[in-house]
Motif scaffolding. Structure first.
Motif, short mmCIF file in Angstrom:
data_model
loop_
_atom_site.label_atom_id
_atom_site.label_comp_id
_atom_site.label_asym_id
_atom_site.label_seq_id
_atom_site.Cartn_x
_atom_site.Cartn_y
_atom_site.Cartn_z
N GLY A 242 0.73 -1.12 0.00
CA GLY A 242 0.01 -0.21 0.05
C GLY A 242 0.87 1.25 0.10
N ASP A 243 0.23 2.31 -0.37
CA ASP A 243 0.70 3.50 -0.23
C ASP A 243 -0.09 4.29 1.15
OD1 ASP A 243 1.27 6.38 -0.28
OD2 ASP A 243 -0.14 6.80 -2.04
N LEU A 244 0.90 4.22 2.18
CA LEU A 244 0.52 4.64 3.55
C LEU A 244 0.45 6.20 3.51
CD1 LEU A 244 1.70 1.82 5.80
CD2 LEU A 244 -0.35 1.82 4.25
N ASN A 245 1.06 6.93 2.86
CA ASN A 245 1.30 8.58 2.86
C ASN A 245 2.00 8.64 4.25
OD1 ASN A 245 0.69 10.01 0.44
ND2 ASN A 245 -1.42 9.16 0.84
N TRP A 272 8.20 7.84 -3.85
CA TRP A 272 7.56 8.96 -4.27
C TRP A 272 8.41 10.34 -4.65
CZ3 TRP A 272 7.03 14.35 -2.62
CH2 TRP A 272 5.97 14.92 -3.33
N LEU A 273 8.16 10.72 -5.55
CA LEU A 273 9.10 11.83 -6.03
C LEU A 273 7.99 12.87 -6.87
CD1 LEU A 273 11.52 13.58 -6.04
CD2 LEU A 273 12.12 12.44 -8.33
N ALA A 284 15.71 12.62 -2.54
CA ALA A 284 14.92 13.75 -1.85
C ALA A 284 13.65 13.30 -1.64
CB ALA A 284 15.29 15.17 -2.38
N GLY A 285 13.13 12.29 -2.29
CA GLY A 285 11.73 11.99 -2.17
C GLY A 285 11.43 11.32 -0.98
N LEU A 286 10.27 10.62 -0.79
CA LEU A 286 9.67 10.16 0.47
C LEU A 286 9.61 8.45 0.23
CD1 LEU A 286 7.15 12.91 1.55
CD2 LEU A 286 9.37 12.46 2.53
N THR A 287 9.72 7.72 1.19
CA THR A 287 9.24 6.34 1.39
C THR A 287 7.95 6.01 1.86
OG1 THR A 287 11.80 6.14 1.79
CG2 THR A 287 10.29 4.32 2.02
N ILE A 288 7.14 6.14 1.16
CA ILE A 288 5.79 6.08 1.55
C ILE A 288 4.96 4.58 1.04
CG2 ILE A 288 5.45 8.53 1.94
CD1 ILE A 288 3.94 8.99 -0.57
N ASP A 289 5.45 3.94 0.12
CA ASP A 289 4.84 2.79 -0.30
C ASP A 289 5.47 1.64 0.51
OD1 ASP A 289 3.24 3.51 -2.98
OD2 ASP A 289 5.00 4.78 -2.79
N HIS A 290 4.62 0.76 0.89
CA HIS A 290 5.32 -0.38 1.93
C HIS A 290 4.67 -1.59 1.49
CE1 HIS A 290 6.54 2.82 4.83
NE2 HIS A 290 5.48 3.47 4.30
N VAL A 291 5.41 -2.81 2.17
CA VAL A 291 5.04 -4.07 1.99
C VAL A 291 5.16 -4.53 3.67
CG1 VAL A 291 5.55 -6.18 1.15
CG2 VAL A 291 5.75 -4.24 -0.21
N MET A 292 4.02 -5.35 4.01
CA MET A 292 4.04 -5.88 5.15
C MET A 292 3.59 -7.31 5.09
SD MET A 292 2.35 -2.81 7.57
CE MET A 292 2.99 -1.17 7.46
N SER A 310 3.48 7.29 -13.19
CA SER A 310 3.03 7.78 -11.59
C SER A 310 3.96 8.59 -11.03
CB SER A 310 2.47 6.29 -10.86
OG SER A 310 2.28 6.95 -9.83
N ASP A 311 3.65 9.21 -10.03
CA ASP A 311 4.69 9.80 -9.27
C ASP A 311 5.18 8.90 -8.02
OD1 ASP A 311 1.92 9.94 -8.02
OD2 ASP A 311 2.33 12.01 -7.20
N HIS A 312 4.51 7.66 -8.08
CA HIS A 312 5.05 6.53 -7.29
C HIS A 312 5.90 5.38 -8.24
CE1 HIS A 312 2.69 7.45 -3.55
NE2 HIS A 312 2.06 8.26 -4.40
N ARG A 313 6.84 5.02 -7.83
CA ARG A 313 7.49 3.70 -8.39
C ARG A 313 7.06 2.53 -7.49
NH1 ARG A 313 12.79 5.30 -10.10
NH2 ARG A 313 13.24 3.07 -10.42
N PRO A 314 6.76 1.65 -8.77
CA PRO A 314 6.11 0.19 -7.91
C PRO A 314 7.18 -0.32 -7.36
CG PRO A 314 6.89 0.20 -10.44
CD PRO A 314 7.03 1.80 -10.11
N LEU A 315 6.48 -1.31 -6.53
CA LEU A 315 7.36 -2.48 -6.02
C LEU A 315 7.04 -3.80 -6.48
CD1 LEU A 315 6.99 -0.68 -2.08
CD2 LEU A 315 8.91 -0.62 -3.90
#
Length: 346
Positions: A242-245, A272-273, A284-292, A310-315
Protein backbone atom coordinates in the motif's frame (compact mmCIF):
# COMPACT_ATOMS: atom_id res chain seq x y z
CA UNK A 1 28.79 46.46 6.63
CA UNK A 2 32.23 45.52 7.95
CA UNK A 3 33.71 42.02 7.56
CA UNK A 4 33.40 41.47 11.32
CA UNK A 5 29.74 42.46 11.32
CA UNK A 6 29.08 40.22 8.31
CA UNK A 7 30.68 37.22 10.04
CA UNK A 8 28.69 37.87 13.19
CA UNK A 9 25.48 38.05 11.19
CA UNK A 10 26.34 34.82 9.38
CA UNK A 11 27.11 33.06 12.65
CA UNK A 12 23.83 34.24 14.17
CA UNK A 13 21.88 33.15 11.07
CA UNK A 14 23.45 29.67 11.07
CA UNK A 15 22.81 29.23 14.79
CA UNK A 16 19.19 30.34 14.45
CA UNK A 17 18.66 28.03 11.46
CA UNK A 18 20.25 25.09 13.28
CA UNK A 19 18.06 25.56 16.35
CA UNK A 20 14.86 26.14 14.38
CA UNK A 21 15.44 23.05 12.22
CA UNK A 22 16.28 20.88 15.21
CA UNK A 23 12.90 21.58 16.85
CA UNK A 24 10.73 19.75 14.27
CA UNK A 25 13.47 17.12 13.93
CA UNK A 26 13.20 16.31 17.65
CA UNK A 27 9.40 16.58 17.58
CA UNK A 28 9.19 13.84 14.96
CA UNK A 29 10.55 11.29 17.44
CA UNK A 30 7.46 11.83 19.61
CA UNK A 31 4.91 11.08 16.88
CA UNK A 32 3.19 8.48 19.05
CA UNK A 33 2.09 11.30 21.37
CA UNK A 34 0.12 13.21 18.73
CA UNK A 35 -0.31 12.96 14.93
CA UNK A 36 0.82 16.59 14.59
CA UNK A 37 4.26 15.57 15.86
CA UNK A 38 4.25 12.52 13.61
CA UNK A 39 3.86 14.78 10.58
CA UNK A 40 7.40 16.05 11.22
CA UNK A 41 8.73 12.48 11.26
CA UNK A 42 8.02 12.04 7.56
CA UNK A 43 10.61 14.72 6.79
CA UNK A 44 13.20 13.45 9.29
CA UNK A 45 15.88 12.82 6.68
CA UNK A 46 15.42 16.25 5.11
CA UNK A 47 15.43 18.04 8.48
CA UNK A 48 18.49 16.09 9.63
CA UNK A 49 20.50 17.05 6.54
CA UNK A 50 19.50 20.72 6.77
CA UNK A 51 20.30 20.82 10.49
CA UNK A 52 23.75 19.36 9.83
CA UNK A 53 24.42 21.80 6.99
CA UNK A 54 23.52 24.72 9.25
CA UNK A 55 25.76 23.35 12.00
CA UNK A 56 28.88 22.83 9.90
CA UNK A 57 30.00 26.51 9.68
CA UNK A 58 29.53 26.85 13.43
CA UNK A 59 32.35 24.36 14.11
CA UNK A 60 34.73 27.27 13.51
CA UNK A 61 32.98 29.56 15.98
CA UNK A 62 32.32 29.78 19.70
CA UNK A 63 29.22 27.61 19.09
CA UNK A 64 31.37 24.64 18.04
CA UNK A 65 30.27 22.34 20.88
CA UNK A 66 26.60 23.04 20.25
CA UNK A 67 27.25 22.47 16.54
CA UNK A 68 29.03 19.18 17.26
CA UNK A 69 26.04 18.01 19.30
CA UNK A 70 23.70 18.98 16.46
CA UNK A 71 25.86 17.08 13.98
CA UNK A 72 25.85 13.99 16.17
CA UNK A 73 22.09 14.11 16.62
CA UNK A 74 21.54 14.77 12.92
CA UNK A 75 23.70 11.77 12.02
CA UNK A 76 21.76 9.53 14.43
CA UNK A 77 18.44 10.83 13.09
CA UNK A 78 19.55 10.18 9.52
CA UNK A 79 20.69 6.67 10.43
CA UNK A 80 17.25 5.95 11.89
CA UNK A 81 15.74 6.39 8.41
CA UNK A 82 17.97 3.72 6.86
CA UNK A 83 16.90 0.14 6.21
CA UNK A 84 20.49 -1.06 6.42
CA UNK A 85 21.70 0.95 9.42
CA UNK A 86 19.06 0.71 12.12
CA UNK A 87 19.57 1.99 15.64
CA UNK A 88 18.05 0.63 18.87
CA UNK A 89 14.91 2.44 20.07
CA UNK A 90 14.88 5.13 17.36
CA UNK A 91 15.14 2.88 14.30
CA UNK A 92 12.03 1.44 12.58
CA UNK A 93 11.07 -2.11 13.50
CA UNK A 94 11.27 -4.33 10.44
CA UNK A 95 11.97 -7.91 9.44
CA UNK A 96 14.88 -9.15 7.43
CA UNK A 97 14.35 -10.83 4.09
CA UNK A 98 14.29 -14.61 4.33
CA UNK A 99 16.30 -16.83 1.99
CA UNK A 100 14.59 -19.03 -0.55
CA UNK A 101 14.19 -22.71 0.23
CA UNK A 102 14.91 -25.26 -2.46
CA UNK A 103 11.81 -26.74 -4.05
CA UNK A 104 9.47 -24.20 -2.54
CA UNK A 105 7.43 -22.11 -5.03
CA UNK A 106 8.04 -18.37 -5.03
CA UNK A 107 5.26 -15.92 -5.87
CA UNK A 108 5.33 -12.32 -7.05
CA UNK A 109 3.25 -9.36 -5.91
CA UNK A 110 3.29 -6.02 -7.69
CA UNK A 111 2.42 -3.03 -5.50
CA UNK A 112 1.75 0.30 -7.19
CA UNK A 113 0.05 3.64 -6.76
CA UNK A 114 -1.21 4.19 -10.31
CA UNK A 115 -1.77 7.96 -9.95
CA UNK A 116 -5.37 8.87 -10.65
CA UNK A 117 -4.57 10.98 -13.75
CA UNK A 118 -1.67 8.95 -15.16
CA UNK A 119 -1.13 10.21 -18.70
CA UNK A 120 0.53 6.98 -19.89
CA UNK A 121 -1.58 4.04 -18.62
CA UNK A 122 -0.06 1.80 -21.27
CA UNK A 123 3.19 1.84 -19.28
CA UNK A 124 1.42 0.21 -16.37
CA UNK A 125 0.01 -2.54 -18.59
CA UNK A 126 3.43 -3.10 -20.12
CA UNK A 127 5.06 -3.24 -16.69
CA UNK A 128 2.59 -5.86 -15.47
CA UNK A 129 3.15 -7.87 -18.64
CA UNK A 130 6.92 -7.91 -18.16
CA UNK A 131 6.95 -8.51 -14.40
CA UNK A 132 4.15 -11.10 -14.59
CA UNK A 133 3.17 -10.93 -10.90
CA UNK A 134 0.78 -13.48 -9.41
CA UNK A 135 -1.16 -10.75 -7.63
CA UNK A 136 -1.30 -6.95 -7.90
CA UNK A 137 -2.24 -4.36 -5.28
CA UNK A 138 -3.18 -0.94 -6.64
CA UNK A 139 -3.97 2.50 -5.21
CA UNK A 140 -5.45 5.70 -6.72
CA UNK A 141 -7.66 3.53 -8.89
CA UNK A 142 -9.79 6.33 -10.27
CA UNK A 143 -12.88 5.80 -12.41
CA UNK A 144 -10.61 6.13 -15.46
CA UNK A 145 -8.48 3.19 -14.38
CA UNK A 146 -11.25 0.60 -14.21
CA UNK A 147 -11.60 0.87 -17.99
CA UNK A 148 -7.86 1.13 -18.65
CA UNK A 149 -7.17 -2.08 -16.70
CA UNK A 150 -9.64 -4.20 -18.66
CA UNK A 151 -6.93 -5.57 -21.02
CA UNK A 152 -5.46 -7.34 -17.98
CA UNK A 153 -8.73 -9.17 -17.22
CA UNK A 154 -7.83 -12.24 -19.28
CA UNK A 155 -4.54 -12.73 -17.44
CA UNK A 156 -5.95 -11.63 -14.07
CA UNK A 157 -9.48 -13.05 -14.00
CA UNK A 158 -9.90 -12.59 -10.24
CA UNK A 159 -10.26 -9.01 -9.09
CA UNK A 160 -11.75 -6.69 -6.52
CA UNK A 161 -12.21 -2.96 -7.10
CA UNK A 162 -13.05 -0.70 -4.17
CA UNK A 163 -14.23 2.72 -5.29
CA UNK A 164 -13.68 5.86 -3.24
CA UNK A 165 -16.54 8.37 -2.92
CA UNK A 166 -14.49 10.99 -4.77
CA UNK A 167 -13.95 8.62 -7.71
CA UNK A 168 -10.18 9.04 -7.42
CA UNK A 169 -8.60 7.29 -4.44
CA UNK A 170 -9.95 3.76 -4.80
CA UNK A 171 -7.91 0.57 -4.40
CA UNK A 172 -7.92 -2.75 -6.23
CA UNK A 173 -6.55 -6.28 -6.13
CA UNK A 174 -5.91 -8.25 -9.33
CA UNK A 175 -4.97 -11.91 -9.16
CA UNK A 176 -4.01 -14.74 -11.47
CA UNK A 177 -4.62 -17.07 -8.54
CA UNK A 178 -8.22 -17.89 -7.59
CA UNK A 179 -9.81 -16.42 -4.53
CA UNK A 180 -10.22 -19.05 -1.82
CA UNK A 181 -13.41 -21.08 -2.07
CA UNK A 182 -16.17 -19.73 0.10
CA UNK A 183 -14.47 -16.37 0.62
CA UNK A 184 -15.64 -12.99 -0.59
CA UNK A 185 -13.26 -10.04 -1.18
CA UNK A 186 -14.18 -7.00 0.88
CA UNK A 187 -13.81 -3.22 0.85
CA UNK A 188 -13.43 -1.04 3.95
CA UNK A 189 -13.57 2.62 4.89
CA UNK A 190 -14.90 3.98 1.64
CA UNK A 191 -12.44 2.21 -0.62
CA UNK A 192 -9.29 2.75 1.46
CA UNK A 193 -8.69 -0.97 2.03
CA UNK A 194 -9.35 -4.06 -0.10
CA UNK A 195 -8.84 -7.58 1.24
CA UNK A 196 -9.05 -10.82 -0.73
CA UNK A 197 -8.21 -14.35 0.39
CA UNK A 198 -6.08 -15.83 -2.37
CA UNK A 199 -5.30 -19.48 -2.99
CA UNK A 200 -1.59 -19.86 -3.75
CA UNK A 201 -1.42 -23.44 -4.94
CA UNK A 202 -3.15 -24.84 -1.87
CA UNK A 203 -1.94 -22.31 0.70
CA UNK A 204 -4.23 -19.34 1.35
CA UNK A 205 -3.32 -15.86 2.49
CA UNK A 206 -5.12 -12.56 2.74
CA UNK A 207 -3.84 -10.04 0.22
CA UNK A 208 -4.56 -6.44 1.18
CA UNK A 209 -4.27 -3.16 -0.73
CA UNK A 210 -4.25 -0.07 1.48
CA UNK A 211 -4.27 3.63 0.69
CA UNK A 212 -4.15 6.05 3.60
CA UNK A 213 -4.91 9.75 3.36
CA UNK A 214 -2.47 12.54 4.13
CA UNK A 215 -1.03 13.03 7.64
CA UNK A 216 -2.16 15.64 10.16
CA UNK A 217 -3.75 18.15 9.77
CA UNK A 218 -5.62 15.78 7.47
CA UNK A 219 -7.49 12.69 8.67
CA UNK A 220 -4.86 9.95 8.39
CA UNK A 221 -4.83 9.23 12.13
CA UNK A 222 -8.62 8.93 12.34
CA UNK A 223 -8.59 6.69 9.27
CA UNK A 224 -6.16 4.31 10.97
CA UNK A 225 -8.53 4.25 13.95
CA UNK A 226 -11.37 3.16 11.67
CA UNK A 227 -9.25 0.49 9.99
CA UNK A 228 -7.97 -1.15 13.16
CA UNK A 229 -10.82 -3.67 13.15
CA UNK A 230 -10.44 -4.82 9.52
CA UNK A 231 -6.66 -4.99 9.89
CA UNK A 232 -6.96 -7.04 13.07
CA UNK A 233 -9.26 -9.44 11.18
CA UNK A 234 -6.63 -10.28 8.55
CA UNK A 235 -5.93 -13.98 8.22
CA UNK A 236 -3.02 -15.53 10.11
CA UNK A 237 -1.17 -15.54 6.77
CA UNK A 238 -1.28 -12.16 5.04
CA UNK A 239 0.66 -9.80 2.82
CA UNK A 240 -0.20 -6.11 2.51
CA UNK A 241 0.92 -3.63 -0.11
CA UNK A 242 0.00 0.00 0.00
CA UNK A 243 0.63 3.69 -0.23
CA UNK A 244 0.39 4.78 3.40
CA UNK A 245 1.42 8.40 2.85
CA UNK A 246 3.74 7.86 5.80
CA UNK A 247 7.41 6.96 6.16
CA UNK A 248 8.64 3.65 7.65
CA UNK A 249 9.87 5.27 10.87
CA UNK A 250 6.60 7.09 11.56
CA UNK A 251 4.09 6.27 14.26
CA UNK A 252 1.40 5.94 11.57
CA UNK A 253 3.14 2.99 9.90
CA UNK A 254 3.81 1.41 13.29
CA UNK A 255 0.10 1.67 14.12
CA UNK A 256 -0.90 -0.08 10.89
CA UNK A 257 1.60 -2.86 11.51
CA UNK A 258 0.47 -3.30 15.12
CA UNK A 259 -3.23 -3.31 14.21
CA UNK A 260 -2.74 -6.08 11.66
CA UNK A 261 -0.09 -8.04 13.55
CA UNK A 262 2.12 -7.36 10.51
CA UNK A 263 5.85 -6.87 10.13
CA UNK A 264 7.14 -4.18 7.82
CA UNK A 265 9.60 -5.29 5.17
CA UNK A 266 12.82 -3.33 4.43
CA UNK A 267 12.20 -0.39 2.13
CA UNK A 268 13.40 -0.51 -1.46
CA UNK A 269 14.06 3.24 -1.54
CA UNK A 270 12.32 6.57 -1.99
CA UNK A 271 9.18 5.57 -3.84
CA UNK A 272 7.53 9.00 -4.20
CA UNK A 273 8.92 12.00 -6.05
CA UNK A 274 7.04 15.00 -7.37
CA UNK A 275 6.61 14.50 -11.12
CA UNK A 276 7.94 17.98 -11.87
CA UNK A 277 11.34 17.04 -10.39
CA UNK A 278 14.04 15.18 -12.34
CA UNK A 279 14.78 11.56 -11.47
CA UNK A 280 18.29 12.32 -10.16
CA UNK A 281 16.62 14.06 -7.19
CA UNK A 282 14.87 10.87 -6.07
CA UNK A 283 17.07 10.79 -2.98
CA UNK A 284 15.01 13.77 -1.80
CA UNK A 285 11.72 11.91 -2.27
CA UNK A 286 9.70 10.07 0.37
CA UNK A 287 9.46 6.38 1.26
CA UNK A 288 5.69 6.06 1.55
CA UNK A 289 4.90 2.81 -0.31
CA UNK A 290 5.14 -0.26 1.91
CA UNK A 291 5.00 -4.02 2.07
CA UNK A 292 4.07 -5.91 5.24
CA UNK A 293 3.52 -9.58 5.94
CA UNK A 294 2.78 -12.05 8.70
CA UNK A 295 2.35 -15.72 9.48
CA UNK A 296 3.86 -18.27 7.12
CA UNK A 297 4.45 -15.68 4.40
CA UNK A 298 8.22 -15.40 3.88
CA UNK A 299 9.29 -12.32 1.92
CA UNK A 300 12.51 -12.83 -0.02
CA UNK A 301 12.89 -9.42 -1.66
CA UNK A 302 11.26 -6.06 -2.29
CA UNK A 303 12.68 -4.19 -5.28
CA UNK A 304 11.71 -0.93 -6.91
CA UNK A 305 10.35 -1.13 -10.43
CA UNK A 306 10.77 1.32 -13.27
CA UNK A 307 8.89 4.55 -13.84
CA UNK A 308 5.39 3.91 -15.24
CA UNK A 309 3.82 7.36 -15.46
CA UNK A 310 3.00 7.71 -11.76
CA UNK A 311 4.69 9.89 -9.15
CA UNK A 312 5.15 6.61 -7.21
CA UNK A 313 7.56 3.90 -8.27
CA UNK A 314 6.15 0.34 -8.16
CA UNK A 315 7.43 -2.39 -5.84
CA UNK A 316 7.95 -6.00 -6.85
CA UNK A 317 7.72 -8.44 -3.96
CA UNK A 318 8.85 -12.06 -4.03
CA UNK A 319 7.56 -14.37 -1.31
CA UNK A 320 6.79 -17.97 -0.48
CA UNK A 321 5.24 -19.99 2.34
CA UNK A 322 6.90 -21.89 5.15
CA UNK A 323 6.59 -25.68 5.30
CA UNK A 324 4.95 -26.27 1.95
CA UNK A 325 6.01 -28.36 -1.00
CA UNK A 326 2.94 -27.48 -3.06
CA UNK A 327 3.88 -26.86 -6.66
CA UNK A 328 2.21 -24.38 -9.06
CA UNK A 329 -0.93 -25.79 -10.60
CA UNK A 330 -0.57 -24.18 -14.02
CA UNK A 331 2.23 -24.05 -16.56
CA UNK A 332 1.94 -20.28 -17.01
CA UNK A 333 2.59 -19.55 -13.35
CA UNK A 334 5.01 -16.79 -12.54
CA UNK A 335 6.23 -18.89 -9.65
CA UNK A 336 9.97 -19.40 -9.78
CA UNK A 337 12.05 -22.16 -8.28
CA UNK A 338 14.90 -21.64 -5.87
CA UNK A 339 17.40 -22.31 -8.65
CA UNK A 340 16.25 -19.23 -10.59
CA UNK A 341 18.44 -16.16 -10.14
CA UNK A 342 17.27 -13.99 -7.29
CA UNK A 343 17.25 -10.76 -9.31
CA UNK A 344 13.64 -10.06 -10.40
CA UNK A 345 12.74 -8.66 -13.77
CA UNK A 346 11.88 -5.00 -13.85
Amino acid sequence: MTTMAFRKLGKTACFAAMMLLSLPLVAGFFGAWHPALDSFAHFRAHLAVLTMLAALPLLLTSFRWTAAAALAFGTAALASTSSTLTLPIIGPVQASFEPRAEGRPVYRLLQMNLRYDNATPERVLSLAGRMQPDVVTLEEVSDMWEAKLRPLAARYPYSKFCSHPNGVFGVAILSRRPFAAGSEPQCFDGGALAVAKVDFGGRTADVAALHLGWPWPFEQSQQIDRLEGPLAALDQNAVLGGDLNATPWSAAVARVATAGGLTRMPAAGRTWLELALPEFLRFAGLTIDHVMAKGDVMVHSVTMGEYAGSDHRPLLVEFSFRDTATQPEDSESTTVSAEVAATPRS
